[in-house]
Enzyme design. Structure first.
Site, PDB file in Angstrom:
ATOM      1  N   LYS A   1      67.975  21.380 120.103  1.00 58.13           N
ATOM      2  CA  LYS A   1      67.938  19.730 119.737  1.00 58.13           C
ATOM      3  C   LYS A   1      67.127  19.179 118.697  1.00 58.13           C
ATOM      4  O   LYS A   1      67.397  18.349 118.069  1.00 58.13           O
ATOM      5  CB  LYS A   1      67.892  19.046 121.035  1.00 58.13           C
ATOM      6  CG  LYS A   1      69.018  19.462 122.198  1.00 58.13           C
ATOM      7  CD  LYS A   1      70.137  18.595 122.105  1.00 58.13           C
ATOM      8  CE  LYS A   1      71.052  18.705 123.194  1.00 58.13           C
ATOM      9  NZ  LYS A   1      71.155  19.679 124.108  1.00 58.13           N
TER      10      LYS A   1
ATOM     11  N   GLU B   1      71.073   8.507 123.363  1.00 56.56           N
ATOM     12  CA  GLU B   1      71.555   8.792 124.719  1.00 56.56           C
ATOM     13  C   GLU B   1      71.019  10.321 125.117  1.00 56.56           C
ATOM     14  O   GLU B   1      70.798  11.112 124.477  1.00 56.56           O
ATOM     15  CB  GLU B   1      73.169   8.861 124.706  1.00 56.56           C
ATOM     16  CG  GLU B   1      73.609   9.961 124.385  1.00 56.56           C
ATOM     17  CD  GLU B   1      73.465  10.628 122.868  1.00 56.56           C
ATOM     18  OE1 GLU B   1      73.189   9.804 122.128  1.00 56.56           O
ATOM     19  OE2 GLU B   1      73.647  11.719 122.515  1.00 56.56           O
TER      20      GLU B   1
ATOM     21  N   SER C   1      70.125  29.077 122.927  1.00 52.65           N
ATOM     22  CA  SER C   1      69.989  27.416 122.578  1.00 52.65           C
ATOM     23  C   SER C   1      68.573  26.930 123.214  1.00 52.65           C
ATOM     24  O   SER C   1      68.046  26.064 122.535  1.00 52.65           O
ATOM     25  CB  SER C   1      71.321  26.855 122.873  1.00 52.65           C
ATOM     26  OG  SER C   1      71.634  27.029 124.295  1.00 52.65           O
TER      27      SER C   1
END
Ligand code: PLP
Length: 407
Positions: A96, A118, A391
Site C-alpha cells: 500500500k 478511506e 502483498s
C-alpha cells in the site's frame, strides 16, 4: 477474444478498458477529477517526478523488495520453482505504501495540504498517515465503526502518526461506507483537499493512477526473475481485493503471452451470496458478480437479483469488497488473466504452511494465493518458475488467527 490477442492494457482517454471503468460521479466531482487527471498525466511524463518517487521508495520504503526463492515450499509442491515477491518487507508492511507515496507526491505538486483517505482493515490508512507525517501534511482517515472495533491497533497506529481517524456509522459500518464518506468530504472541501484512494478502483483516473504506482512490483519482479533463472516465469499469482497489488505485478508481463496471470479472490466460507467476495464467481444460483457501477466505476459487482449491492465476507478485511477494479474486469473478459478463489479455510492453511516452511508469516490477504500456487506449481516441471505476490505481512492478523485456533 483469445488470450493471445491481448498484448497491452491501456484505457482510452476517459479511463475505459472496453466497457469497464469510466467515471460515474456527481457533477461536483467532474472538475476535480479532470484537474487530477491533468496533473497526473503531466507527472506521468515528467522524469523528475519518477526520479524523486524512486528515491523515496528506495530510501524510505525499502525498495526494491527481494524476490525470494522459497525452496521448502517448492519441495512441498514438488513441481515448478516457487518465488515470493516480498512486499511484506516494505515499510508499514504491505504494498500500500507504493501508492500512498506516489499520490502524496502528486498532492504536493498540486499544492493540496489536506489529505483524506478511506481504510478497511487499516493498512491503507496507516500507509497514508505515514507519508503524511513524512511530508508534514494534514491527514484525515475515514473508517467504518465496525472496522475500527476490529482493527483497534491500526486505529491507534494512525493516531500515533498524527492522523485524525473519523468513525463512519452508516450502512454496515465497513469499507464501502468509509469510501462514501470520503467522497462526501471531497465534494465539500475540494479546493484544498486531496483524496488519496487506496486501490485500483473508483472513478478515472484512480484505477490507472494506482496501477502506475504499483507497477514497480512487476517491473522489479521481471528483472529479478530473469536474472535468477534466465527466463520468464510460467505464472504470476496474486490475491485480488480491489486489485492493486495484482495489477501492479501483472501489468509489466501482459505482453508476455507465455506467462499466465492468475488472480485469487476471497471464496469466504460458502458459495452463497453474502458469504464470499468472489466477483467473478458465476456458479452461484442465488446471484453473484454482474456488471454494474459501484463508487464511480463500471466493473463486476456482487449484487442480488434486483441490483442491490450484496454484503460480502472474507476472513481478510483487505479482500472484503463487493467490486473489483475495472482493468481486472477487462482482463477477465478478454481471457488474458484467470481468476480463481480460495476459501477462508484455504487461506488459513496457506498462512500456516508459509510460516512453518519458510519462516514468513504472510498477511491473510496474501495467504489466499499460497495453496493455489502450490497446486499450480505441482502441475509444472521443476525447470519452470512461478511468482507469488506476498502483498503484506501477517503481524496484523496474528491475534485473529490465535482466537480462531483457541475457540
Ligand atoms: C489491502 C490489501 C490487499 C488487497 O488490496 P488490493 O488492492 O487488491 O491489492 C491485499 N493484501 C494486503 C496485504 C493488503 O493490505
Amino acid at each position: 477474444m483469445q488470450r493471445s490477442t491481448i498484448t497491452a492494457s491501456e484505457p482510452d482517454e476517459d479511463g475505459h478498458w472496453g466497457q469497464f471503468g469510466g467515471r460515474y460521479v456527481p457533477e461536483t466531482l467532474v472538475a476535480p477529477l479532470d484537474e487530477l487527471t491533468k496533473e497526473f498525466t503531466r507527472a506521468r511524463h515528467d522524469a523528475d517526478f519518477w526520479c524523486e518517487l524512486d528515491q523515496r521508495l528506495r530510501d524510505y520504503c525499502g525498495r526494491p523488495t527481494p524476490l525470494f526463492h522459497a525452496q521448502r515450499l517448492t519441495a512441498h509442491a514438488g513441481g515448478a520453482q516457487i518465488y515470493l515477491k516480498r512486499e511484506d518487507l516494505s515499510h508499514t508492511g504491505s504494498h500500500k505504501i507504493n501508492n500512498a507515496m506516489g499520490q502524496a507526491l502528486l498532492a504536493r505538486r498540486m499544492g493540496k495540504r489536506r489529505i483524506i483517505a478511506e481504510t478497511g482493515a487499516g493498512q491503507h490508512g496507516v500507509a497514508t498517515a505515514t507519508v503524511c507525517a513524512m511530508f508534514g501534511l494534514q491527514c484525515i482517515i475515514y473508517m467504518g465503526a465496525e472496522d475500527m472495533r476490529r482493527q483497534a491497533l491500526n486505529v491507534f497506529r494512525m493516531r500515533l502518526l498524527g492522523a485524525e481517524v473519523v468513525a463512519v456509522n452508516a450502512g454496515a459500518r465497513t469499507l464501502k461506507d468509509a469510501i462514501n464518506e470520503a467522497l462526501r468530504d471531497w465534494v465539500t472541501n475540494v479546493h484544498d483537499t486531496y483524496y488519496l484512494l487506496g486501490s485500483a478502483l473508483g472513478p478515472h483516473p484512480y484505477p490507472l493512477m494506482v496501477r502506475e504506482f504499483q507497477r514497480v512490483i512487476g517491473r522489479e519482479a521481471r528483472e529479478q526473475i530473469l536474472s535468477a533463472t534466465g527466463h520468464l516465469p510460467r505464472a504470476l499469482i496474486a490475491c485480488v481485493g480491489g486489485g492493486s497489488n495484482s495489477i501492479g505485478l501483472f501489468h509489466p508481463f501482459i505482453g508476455d503471452q507465455s506467462v499466465r496471470l492468475i488472480g485469487v479472490e476471497a471464496g469466504g466460507r460458502a458459495d452463497s451470496l453474502g458469504e464470499h467476495a468472489a466477483r467473478f464467481h458465476t456458479s452461484v444460483a442465488s446471484g453473484g458478480g454482474r456488471i454494474g457501477v459501484l463508487q464511480g466505476t463500471m466493473s463486476y459487482v456482487l449484487q442480488n437479483d434486483t441490483g442491490q449491492i450484496a454484503t460480502t465476507h472474507s476472513i481478510s478485511a483487505g479482500l472484503d469488497y463487493a467490486a473489483i477494479g475495472p482493468e481486472h474486469a477487462f482482463l477477465h473478459d478478454s481471457g488474458r488473466a484467470e481468476y480463481i478463489c480460495a476459501s477462508d479455510a484455504e487461506a488459513l492453511e496457506g498462512f500456516t504452511l508459509c510460516a512453518e516452511l519458510e519462516g514468513i508469516i504472510p498477511a491473510l490477504e496474501s495467504s489466499h494465493a499460497i495453496i493455489p500456487a502450490v497446486r499450480i506449481a505441482c502441475e509444472l516441471p521443476q525447470s519452470d518458475a512461478i511468482i507469488v505476490n506476498l502483498s503484506g505481512r501477517g503481524d496484523k492478523d496474528v491475534q485473529l488467527v490465535a482466537e480462531l485456533y483457541v475457540t
